[in-house]
Design a protein around this motif. Structure first.
Motif, PDB file in Angstrom:
ATOM      1  N   THR A 191     -22.112 -10.936 -14.439  1.00 38.87           N
ATOM      2  CA  THR A 191     -23.067 -11.759 -13.717  1.00 38.87           C
ATOM      3  C   THR A 191     -22.468 -12.432 -12.511  1.00 38.87           C
ATOM      4  O   THR A 191     -21.291 -12.708 -12.422  1.00 38.87           O
ATOM      5  CB  THR A 191     -23.648 -12.843 -14.639  1.00 38.87           C
ATOM      6  N   ASN A 192     -23.347 -12.703 -11.586  1.00 39.99           N
ATOM      7  CA  ASN A 192     -23.026 -13.440 -10.380  1.00 39.99           C
ATOM      8  C   ASN A 192     -24.221 -14.351 -10.146  1.00 39.99           C
ATOM      9  O   ASN A 192     -25.096 -14.455 -10.979  1.00 39.99           O
ATOM     10  CB  ASN A 192     -22.807 -12.435  -9.241  1.00 39.99           C
ATOM     11  N   THR A 193     -24.288 -15.003  -9.003  1.00 39.79           N
ATOM     12  CA  THR A 193     -25.414 -15.875  -8.724  1.00 39.79           C
ATOM     13  C   THR A 193     -26.326 -15.277  -7.684  1.00 39.79           C
ATOM     14  O   THR A 193     -25.924 -14.465  -6.875  1.00 39.79           O
ATOM     15  CB  THR A 193     -24.915 -17.239  -8.215  1.00 39.79           C
ATOM     16  N   ALA A 194     -27.563 -15.711  -7.656  1.00 35.20           N
ATOM     17  CA  ALA A 194     -28.517 -15.276  -6.639  1.00 35.20           C
ATOM     18  C   ALA A 194     -28.761 -16.431  -5.696  1.00 35.20           C
ATOM     19  O   ALA A 194     -27.853 -17.163  -5.354  1.00 35.20           O
ATOM     20  CB  ALA A 194     -29.805 -14.798  -7.302  1.00 35.20           C
ATOM     21  N   ASN A 218     -24.845 -10.022  -5.510  1.00 35.50           N
ATOM     22  CA  ASN A 218     -26.119 -10.544  -5.979  1.00 35.50           C
ATOM     23  C   ASN A 218     -26.539 -11.753  -5.158  1.00 35.50           C
ATOM     24  O   ASN A 218     -25.712 -12.591  -4.799  1.00 35.50           O
ATOM     25  CB  ASN A 218     -26.040 -10.934  -7.462  1.00 35.50           C
ATOM     26  N   GLY A 219     -27.824 -11.855  -4.868  1.00 29.53           N
ATOM     27  CA  GLY A 219     -28.318 -12.970  -4.077  1.00 29.53           C
ATOM     28  C   GLY A 219     -28.269 -12.675  -2.586  1.00 29.53           C
ATOM     29  O   GLY A 219     -27.885 -11.590  -2.156  1.00 29.53           O
ATOM     30  N   LEU A 220     -28.645 -13.664  -1.786  1.00 31.56           N
ATOM     31  CA  LEU A 220     -28.770 -13.459  -0.342  1.00 31.56           C
ATOM     32  C   LEU A 220     -27.684 -14.141   0.477  1.00 31.56           C
ATOM     33  O   LEU A 220     -27.518 -13.837   1.653  1.00 31.56           O
ATOM     34  CB  LEU A 220     -30.143 -13.979   0.131  1.00 31.56           C
ATOM     35  N   HIS A 242     -34.171 -10.161   5.222  1.00 33.56           N
ATOM     36  CA  HIS A 242     -32.946 -10.750   4.675  1.00 33.56           C
ATOM     37  C   HIS A 242     -31.861  -9.706   4.406  1.00 33.56           C
ATOM     38  O   HIS A 242     -30.748 -10.060   4.026  1.00 33.56           O
ATOM     39  CB  HIS A 242     -33.247 -11.496   3.374  1.00 33.56           C
ATOM     40  N   GLY A 243     -32.175  -8.439   4.581  1.00 33.93           N
ATOM     41  CA  GLY A 243     -31.186  -7.404   4.313  1.00 33.93           C
ATOM     42  C   GLY A 243     -30.827  -7.326   2.849  1.00 33.93           C
ATOM     43  O   GLY A 243     -29.651  -7.382   2.476  1.00 33.93           O
ATOM     44  N   ALA A 244     -31.845  -7.211   2.003  1.00 28.54           N
ATOM     45  CA  ALA A 244     -31.604  -7.237   0.570  1.00 28.54           C
ATOM     46  C   ALA A 244     -32.480  -6.219  -0.157  1.00 28.54           C
ATOM     47  O   ALA A 244     -33.546  -5.822   0.323  1.00 28.54           O
ATOM     48  CB  ALA A 244     -31.873  -8.631   0.007  1.00 28.54           C
ATOM     49  N   LEU A 245     -32.005  -5.804  -1.306  1.00 24.88           N
ATOM     50  CA  LEU A 245     -32.789  -4.997  -2.227  1.00 24.88           C
ATOM     51  C   LEU A 245     -33.395  -5.949  -3.249  1.00 24.88           C
ATOM     52  O   LEU A 245     -32.681  -6.571  -4.040  1.00 24.88           O
ATOM     53  CB  LEU A 245     -31.902  -3.970  -2.936  1.00 24.88           C
ATOM     54  N   SER A 297     -31.997  -9.900  -6.669  1.00 24.32           N
ATOM     55  CA  SER A 297     -31.790  -9.302  -5.354  1.00 24.32           C
ATOM     56  C   SER A 297     -30.318  -8.987  -5.162  1.00 24.32           C
ATOM     57  O   SER A 297     -29.441  -9.659  -5.712  1.00 24.32           O
ATOM     58  CB  SER A 297     -32.276 -10.242  -4.240  1.00 24.32           C
ATOM     59  N   VAL A 298     -30.061  -7.929  -4.409  1.00 23.28           N
ATOM     60  CA  VAL A 298     -28.696  -7.514  -4.068  1.00 23.28           C
ATOM     61  C   VAL A 298     -28.618  -7.347  -2.560  1.00 23.28           C
ATOM     62  O   VAL A 298     -29.483  -6.706  -1.947  1.00 23.28           O
ATOM     63  CB  VAL A 298     -28.317  -6.184  -4.755  1.00 23.28           C
TER      64      VAL A 298
END
Length: 259
Positions: free
Chosen positions: A2-5, A126-128, A191-194, A213-214
């Protein structure tokens, strides 16, 4: 793993998504695949059994425990306390040289520096917030001895965008029956994210949905991020055998040295 969003919803998404079921669905490996992954890590990191390794975003310790069984000493960190506790329990049962802590990978530095390290399974990105991702890489650099190698395993976004699939499904048989996971994806161009919505359907009909989001880091941007964090000689590979990255490779393996 895990990481943060986003800072506004990071706690909600990862605490909702990462539980024992998700670990069984996504973090467990068949023996042959786990052998390939640990072979890959040992090769990319240029380490031999006996070396100490840092596993950033270790999840339930899938790779770390396998490496410990091969004679490495491994220290892992994950934001999910349940996962770190599970990994510690397995290490104790099997009398392995592996320890795990629950902490934020963006800021966690282990008590001693290690001979090599890795961040596996799209735990990075992960996250923006690019500042969060840079902080994670800086923490990894500080966890390593000077000159030690660090590997980041991440989607090859050139491949992903060129073969974009809006909906992906996965079925897996667990002890209580068949589980179904549906992942609906959209590209956030602003935002350049999936953007991903994960819907998990239990055998008894229960369901839950989680939004994640990634960041869409292209390979050269991932390299630049690692260099900004203090890694040098960053190389991009498309396969565990050291094949240089090309557009048809689904995954990007970025490996650099801590300066």
């Amino acid at each position: 793993m895990t990481n943060t969003a986003n800072p506004t919803n990071s706690e909600a998404w990862w605490q909702t998504l990462y539980d024992g079921t998700v670990a069984a669905l996504f973090l467990e490996r068949e023996p042959e695949q786990l052998q390939r992954e640990t072979d890959c890590l040992a090769r990319l990191l240029a380490v031999q059994p006996g070396a100490s390794l840092f596993d950033q975003c270790c999840g339930t310790g899938t790779q770390a425990l396998a490496l410990a069984r091969r004679g490495f000493t491994v220290h892992g960190v994950d934001q999910a306390a349940e996962y770190a506790a599970s990994a510690n329990a397995k290490a104790k049962t099997d009398d392995l040289k592996a320890t795990f802590v629950a902490a934020d990978a963006r800021s966690y530095r282990p008590p001693q520096r290690h001979a090599a390290g890795y961040n596996w399974g799209t735990s990075f990105g992960n996250g923006l917030d690019a500042a969060d991702h840079l902080a994670m890489l800086e923490a990894a650099r500080d966890a390593l001895l000077p000159g030690a190698r660090f590997a980041v395993e991440f989607p090859n976004m050139i491949h992903l965008l060129g073969r974009f699939q809006a909906v992906l499904t996965r079925r897996k048989q667990l002890e209580d029956g068949e589980w179904l996971v549906v992942r609906e994806c959209t590209i956030d161009h602003h935002h350049g994210a999936l953007r991903q919505t994960w819907t998990i359907l239990a055998p008894d009909g229960r369901r839950r949905s989680v939004d994640t989001s990634v960041r869409l880091y292209l390979p050269h941007e991932l390299r630049e991020h690692m260099e900004a964090a203090g890694f040098c000689e960053v190389q991009l590979f498309g396969a565990p055998d050291g094949t240089p990255l090309e557009g048809h490779h689904a995954r990007c393996l970025a490996v650099g040295r801590a300066s």
